[in-house]
Design an enzyme around this catalytic site. Structure first.
Site, PDB file in Angstrom:
ATOM      1  N   GLU A 101       0.857  -1.192   0.000  1.00 28.25           N
ATOM      2  CA  GLU A 101       0.000   0.000   0.000  1.00 28.25           C
ATOM      3  C   GLU A 101       0.890   1.238   0.000  1.00 28.25           C
ATOM      4  OE1 GLU A 101      -3.413  -0.086   2.626  1.00 28.25           O
ATOM      5  OE2 GLU A 101      -2.929   1.936   3.312  1.00 28.25           O
ATOM      6  N   THR A 159      -3.898   4.924  -1.269  1.00 27.81           N
ATOM      7  CA  THR A 159      -4.919   5.475  -0.369  1.00 27.81           C
ATOM      8  C   THR A 159      -5.587   6.698  -0.991  1.00 27.81           C
ATOM      9  OG1 THR A 159      -3.363   6.892   0.794  1.00 27.81           O
ATOM     10  CG2 THR A 159      -3.680   4.679   1.684  1.00 27.81           C
ATOM     11  N   TYR A 160      -6.680   7.104  -0.321  1.00 28.24           N
ATOM     12  CA  TYR A 160      -7.527   8.193  -0.802  1.00 28.24           C
ATOM     13  C   TYR A 160      -7.811   9.081   0.391  1.00 28.24           C
ATOM     14  CZ  TYR A 160     -11.740  10.147  -3.068  1.00 28.24           C
ATOM     15  OH  TYR A 160     -12.684  10.972  -3.632  1.00 28.24           O
ATOM     16  N   ASP A 207     -12.059   7.754   7.093  1.00 22.29           N
ATOM     17  CA  ASP A 207     -11.807   8.360   8.402  1.00 22.29           C
ATOM     18  C   ASP A 207     -12.510   9.706   8.436  1.00 22.29           C
ATOM     19  OD1 ASP A 207     -10.258   6.518   9.804  1.00 22.29           O
ATOM     20  OD2 ASP A 207      -8.461   7.060   8.674  1.00 22.29           O
ATOM     21  N   LYS A 237     -21.364  -6.485   4.091  1.00 18.90           N
ATOM     22  CA  LYS A 237     -20.534  -6.034   2.963  1.00 18.90           C
ATOM     23  C   LYS A 237     -20.416  -7.177   1.945  1.00 18.90           C
ATOM     24  CE  LYS A 237     -17.697  -2.926   5.832  1.00 18.90           C
ATOM     25  NZ  LYS A 237     -16.350  -2.543   6.298  1.00 18.90           N
ATOM     26  N   GLN A 286      -7.589  -4.209   9.222  1.00 12.72           N
ATOM     27  CA  GLN A 286      -6.927  -3.142   9.976  1.00 12.72           C
ATOM     28  C   GLN A 286      -5.761  -3.769  10.726  1.00 12.72           C
ATOM     29  OE1 GLN A 286      -6.060  -0.044  10.381  1.00 12.72           O
ATOM     30  NE2 GLN A 286      -8.207   0.610  10.305  1.00 12.72           N
ATOM     31  N   LYS A 307       8.100   3.789   1.037  1.00  9.10           N
ATOM     32  CA  LYS A 307       9.528   3.479   1.194  1.00  9.10           C
ATOM     33  C   LYS A 307       9.754   2.048   0.708  1.00  9.10           C
ATOM     34  CE  LYS A 307       9.824   6.196   5.390  1.00  9.10           C
ATOM     35  NZ  LYS A 307       9.543   5.875   6.787  1.00  9.10           N
TER      36      LYS A 307
HETATM   37  P1  FAD Z   1     -17.623   0.915   8.012  1.00  9.55           P
HETATM   38  O1  FAD Z   1     -17.530  -0.507   7.667  1.00  9.55           O
HETATM   39  O2  FAD Z   1     -18.721   1.719   7.378  1.00  9.55           O
HETATM   40  O3  FAD Z   1     -17.759   0.996   9.592  1.00  9.55           O
HETATM   41  C1  FAD Z   1     -17.694   2.230  10.296  1.00  9.55           C
HETATM   42  C2  FAD Z   1     -18.383   2.078  11.643  1.00  9.55           C
HETATM   43  O4  FAD Z   1     -19.813   2.036  11.461  1.00  9.55           O
HETATM   44  C3  FAD Z   1     -18.038   0.788  12.390  1.00  9.55           C
HETATM   45  O5  FAD Z   1     -17.987   1.086  13.759  1.00  9.55           O
HETATM   46  C4  FAD Z   1     -19.170  -0.165  12.067  1.00  9.55           C
HETATM   47  O6  FAD Z   1     -19.381  -1.113  13.118  1.00  9.55           O
HETATM   48  C5  FAD Z   1     -20.338   0.791  11.907  1.00  9.55           C
HETATM   49  N1  FAD Z   1     -21.276   0.366  10.854  1.00  9.55           N
HETATM   50  C6  FAD Z   1     -20.945  -0.181   9.659  1.00  9.55           C
HETATM   51  N2  FAD Z   1     -22.049  -0.398   8.912  1.00  9.55           N
HETATM   52  C7  FAD Z   1     -23.090   0.035   9.665  1.00  9.55           C
HETATM   53  C8  FAD Z   1     -24.481   0.097   9.437  1.00  9.55           C
HETATM   54  N3  FAD Z   1     -25.018  -0.331   8.276  1.00  9.55           N
HETATM   55  N4  FAD Z   1     -25.260   0.606  10.429  1.00  9.55           N
HETATM   56  C9  FAD Z   1     -24.727   1.045  11.594  1.00  9.55           C
HETATM   57  N5  FAD Z   1     -23.391   1.012  11.851  1.00  9.55           N
HETATM   58  C10 FAD Z   1     -22.593   0.520  10.895  1.00  9.55           C
HETATM   59  N6  FAD Z   1      -9.447   5.808   5.360  1.00  9.55           N
HETATM   60  C11 FAD Z   1      -9.374   6.813   4.466  1.00  9.55           C
HETATM   61  O7  FAD Z   1      -9.944   7.864   4.689  1.00  9.55           O
HETATM   62  N7  FAD Z   1      -8.631   6.671   3.307  1.00  9.55           N
HETATM   63  C12 FAD Z   1      -7.979   5.520   3.003  1.00  9.55           C
HETATM   64  O8  FAD Z   1      -7.357   5.402   1.958  1.00  9.55           O
HETATM   65  C13 FAD Z   1      -8.048   4.435   3.935  1.00  9.55           C
HETATM   66  N8  FAD Z   1      -7.430   3.259   3.685  1.00  9.55           N
HETATM   67  C14 FAD Z   1      -7.600   2.194   4.548  1.00  9.55           C
HETATM   68  C15 FAD Z   1      -7.027   0.971   4.241  1.00  9.55           C
HETATM   69  C16 FAD Z   1      -7.235  -0.137   5.057  1.00  9.55           C
HETATM   70  C17 FAD Z   1      -6.613  -1.459   4.694  1.00  9.55           C
HETATM   71  C18 FAD Z   1      -8.050  -0.013   6.225  1.00  9.55           C
HETATM   72  C19 FAD Z   1      -8.297  -1.190   7.107  1.00  9.55           C
HETATM   73  C20 FAD Z   1      -8.593   1.221   6.562  1.00  9.55           C
HETATM   74  C21 FAD Z   1      -8.387   2.336   5.732  1.00  9.55           C
HETATM   75  N9  FAD Z   1      -8.935   3.579   6.015  1.00  9.55           N
HETATM   76  C22 FAD Z   1      -8.826   4.633   5.125  1.00  9.55           C
HETATM   77  C23 FAD Z   1      -9.606   3.807   7.295  1.00  9.55           C
HETATM   78  C24 FAD Z   1     -11.111   3.617   7.266  1.00  9.55           C
HETATM   79  O9  FAD Z   1     -11.701   4.532   6.391  1.00  9.55           O
HETATM   80  C25 FAD Z   1     -11.574   3.843   8.703  1.00  9.55           C
HETATM   81  O10 FAD Z   1     -11.217   2.761   9.496  1.00  9.55           O
HETATM   82  C26 FAD Z   1     -13.013   4.242   8.870  1.00  9.55           C
HETATM   83  O11 FAD Z   1     -13.142   4.801  10.175  1.00  9.55           O
HETATM   84  C27 FAD Z   1     -13.985   3.079   8.763  1.00  9.55           C
HETATM   85  O12 FAD Z   1     -14.073   2.620   7.491  1.00  9.55           O
HETATM   86  P2  FAD Z   1     -14.858   1.263   7.180  1.00  9.55           P
HETATM   87  O13 FAD Z   1     -14.937   1.140   5.731  1.00  9.55           O
HETATM   88  O14 FAD Z   1     -14.323   0.162   7.999  1.00  9.55           O
HETATM   89  O15 FAD Z   1     -16.306   1.705   7.786  1.00  9.55           O
END
Ligand code: FAD
Length: 337
Positions: A47, A81-82, A142, A199, A210, A323
């Site tokens: 990544e 990443t985005y 995030d 999902k 994560q 890196k």
């Molecule tokens: P979700 O799966 O939507 O979950 C978010 C929260 O909401 C969780 O607590 C979940 O339990 C809850 N939830 C999920 N679905 C529902 C629902 N239907 N109803 C009620 N609650 C729900 N972030 C960035 O901004 N840019 C990036 O490029 C980026 N790259 C990443 C790469 C990896 C490999 C990982 C693991 C994370 C990355 N992240 C990135 C971080 C990620 O965006 C954050 O962890 C974010 O806070 C949650 O994203 P998610 O897709 O897991 O969210």
């Protein structure tokens, strides 16, 4: 015909020469989706992130830059990443365009719901497809500091996956995030697991996890998601451990990730006084300790990879942080190449 060609060239590298083999492997990687690779074997990937400055872009994407060095390790894919608000989308596409043009590996973009209307999402994803980018890590994103929600039409990654399938059918291979310790905002680990299953039900192909250092928790989560019917391949996200301050920040700033006893021992052994964040520490051994910690941290990361592989995970996804040296050391010594 494809199988014949593959067998002829790949299984007889001595006869046809390594260069031909590499060319065929590269062609194969471009032609296959990551989901198809999982049907055959485990993956190994990197990544990177879009640099903010031109100097950073040159270091990553220039001639003899980090990307070109990463290709020599033969990753199955490289993801980019985005920025949560989409602020760096131009640079994100520049990086992906470079990987696409080079044709050495599959390119995966990250994408988030943050600040996007449905129309925005349709337009941006169509642009990715127009650029030949058809692998996506679909995330909520995030939340920028001070935000309560996504300020967009979609609120969770579950909705984003569903929307992508509705609008684009099977044009994208979709990865999603999984949180072995539970996402920091989840109401319970069980609820988080049910959203991961959703999902999958909505059309996701595989999971990138994560970072997690607590192997007992990881095994528990793996058992639980399988019991809940999550059959998607699990690609484990792994952060190379290189600095004490970076490790602590990674663990606490966003994820509240548990540090296991072994990691705590390494941090304690090489602790820099007064603290590892101090720009001018009074610790006379600071430089030696930094070097020793890096070595111990990389070896710890390799042992972690051994443990993940013993759990039967489907992929190892190394956060390269733009890196080469650290991930090359890990990949070579963990036997990933
Ligand atoms: P979700 O799966 O939507 O979950 C978010 C929260 O909401 C969780 O607590 C979940 O339990 C809850 N939830 C999920 N679905 C529902 C629902 N239907 N109803 C009620 N609650 C729900 N972030 C960035 O901004 N840019 C990036 O490029 C980026 N790259 C990443 C790469 C990896 C490999 C990982 C693991 C994370 C990355 N992240 C990135 C971080 C990620 O965006 C954050 O962890 C974010 O806070 C949650 O994203 P998610 O897709 O897991 O969210």
């Amino acid at each position: 015909a494809g199988t014949l060609c593959y067998d002829t060239f790949v299984s007889n590298p001595q006869r046809e020469g390594l260069r031909e083999r590499d060319a065929i492997l590269s062609f194969w990687r471009q032609a296959m989706s990551v989901a198809e690779i999982y049907e055959e074997r485990a993956t190994f990937s990197f990544e990177v992130f879009p640099p903010k400055t031109d100097v950073g872009m040159e270091k990553l994407c220039g001639t003899d830059g980090v990307l070109e060095k990463l290709y020599t390790l033969n990753p199955d894919y490289i993801s980019c990443t985005y920025g949560a608000g989409g602020t760096n989308v131009g640079k994100n596409r520049e990086v992906l365009d470079k990987i696409q043009k080079d044709g050495k590996t599959i390119h995966v973009t990250h994408f988030t719901c943050i600040g996007n209307t449905k129309e925005d999402i349709k337009e941006k994803l169509q642009t990715y497809l127009d650029h030949g980018i058809n692998h996506i890590l679909a995330l909520r994103g995030d939340l920028p500091f001070g935000w309560e929600g996504t300020n967009g039409d979609l609120h969770y990654a579950t909705e984003l996956v569903k929307f992508i399938r509705q609008e684009f059918g099977d044009k994208f291979t979709i990865a999603v995030a999984g949180s072995p310790e539970g996402h920091i905002q989840c109401r319970s680990l069980e609820a988080d697991i049910s959203f991961l299953k959703e999902k999958q039900d909505n059309g996701a192909d595989y999971v990138i996890s994560q970072l997690v250092w607590d192997m007992d928790q990881f095994r528990y989560w793996l058992d639980d998601i399988r019991a809940a019917g999550v059959t998607m391949p699990i690609d484990v996200g792994i952060m190379p451990i290189t600095t004490i301050s970076g490790t602590i920040t990674n663990a606490l700033s966003r994820n509240a990730c548990v540090m296991d006893r072994k990691l705590c021992e390494i941090i304690s052994k090489y602790w820099i006084f007064p603290n590892p964040y101090d720009p001018a520490p009074f610790d006379a051994d600071a430089e030696q300790k930094k070097a020793d910690f890096r070595k111990a941290g990389l070896d710890y990361t390799i042992e972690l990879i051994d443990q993940y592989r013993a759990c039967g995970v489907d992929g190892i996804h190394l956060y390269a942080l733009n890196k080469y040296d650290d991930v090359a050391y890990i990949a070579k010594n963990a036997g990933l190449i």
